[in-house]
Design a protein around this motif. Sequence first.
Motif, short mmCIF file in Angstrom:
data_model
loop_
_atom_site.label_atom_id
_atom_site.label_comp_id
_atom_site.label_asym_id
_atom_site.label_seq_id
_atom_site.Cartn_x
_atom_site.Cartn_y
_atom_site.Cartn_z
N GLN A 278 0.83 -1.20 0.00
CA GLN A 278 0.00 0.00 0.00
C GLN A 278 0.87 1.25 0.00
O GLN A 278 0.58 2.23 -0.70
N ALA A 279 1.96 1.24 0.76
CA ALA A 279 2.87 2.39 0.78
C ALA A 279 3.52 2.58 -0.59
O ALA A 279 3.63 3.71 -1.09
N ALA A 280 3.92 1.48 -1.22
CA ALA A 280 4.52 1.57 -2.55
C ALA A 280 3.51 2.09 -3.57
O ALA A 280 3.84 2.92 -4.43
N GLY B 247 1.44 6.53 -6.89
CA GLY B 247 0.37 7.47 -7.24
C GLY B 247 0.83 8.91 -7.13
O GLY B 247 0.53 9.74 -7.99
N GLU B 248 1.58 9.21 -6.06
CA GLU B 248 2.11 10.57 -5.89
C GLU B 248 3.09 10.89 -7.02
O GLU B 248 3.06 12.00 -7.58
N ASP B 249 3.95 9.92 -7.35
CA ASP B 249 4.92 10.14 -8.43
C ASP B 249 4.20 10.37 -9.76
O ASP B 249 4.57 11.24 -10.54
N ALA C 209 1.68 16.51 -13.65
CA ALA C 209 1.73 17.97 -13.52
C ALA C 209 2.90 18.54 -14.30
O ALA C 209 2.77 19.58 -14.97
N ASP C 210 4.05 17.86 -14.24
CA ASP C 210 5.22 18.31 -15.00
C ASP C 210 4.94 18.27 -16.50
O ASP C 210 5.29 19.20 -17.23
N LEU C 211 4.29 17.20 -16.96
CA LEU C 211 3.97 17.08 -18.39
C LEU C 211 2.99 18.16 -18.83
O LEU C 211 3.11 18.71 -19.92
#
Length: 173
Positions: free
Chosen positions: A49-51, A56-58, A64-66
């Motif tokens: 779940q942490a991974a 998801g955050e990445d 957003a960068d794209l």
Amino acid sequence: MLQQNVNTAGENVARIGQFLKAAPALAMTPEQMAQRIAAAGSAARREDQAALAKAGEDKARIMADLRAIAGSAWTRADQKNRQLWFALGGVAAGILAWAIVPGLVAREIAPASWQWPERMAARTLDLPRWEAGQRMIQSASPTAFRAIVGADRIVTANRAAIEGCGKAAARNA
């Protein structure tokens, strides 16, 4: 030999017993084993779940960068279009100014003794000023030009008599 086989089998059974005592998993009850398996599963799920949360955050950050990159690419294209239009407008304004300003300066600002309009007209016709003037008179009024040419022929044919009259008039004056 039978005795020897019995001894070897006994030794093997003793070794198996020692192995069973040394292996804690074999010493557990089925309930304890189930609890341990459940705890290990929970720990693995927490790590997963942490991974997943980090992935998801990445993904959100990369998206957003794209979007920012795509947005800046559009603004660059818009900026190039604006630069092109401003350049074309500047060229058009320059052509218009080049057509208007020199004539305005020659007619209104420069002294008449400099004869800039006459020089500009001769340069425009690509003729010496005398021939340019004749051409402009002829195109403005062909009848008047023919009269001037006829008068010039009369003066040229009678130059000696006209000069004599001019000298006599100067003496009598």
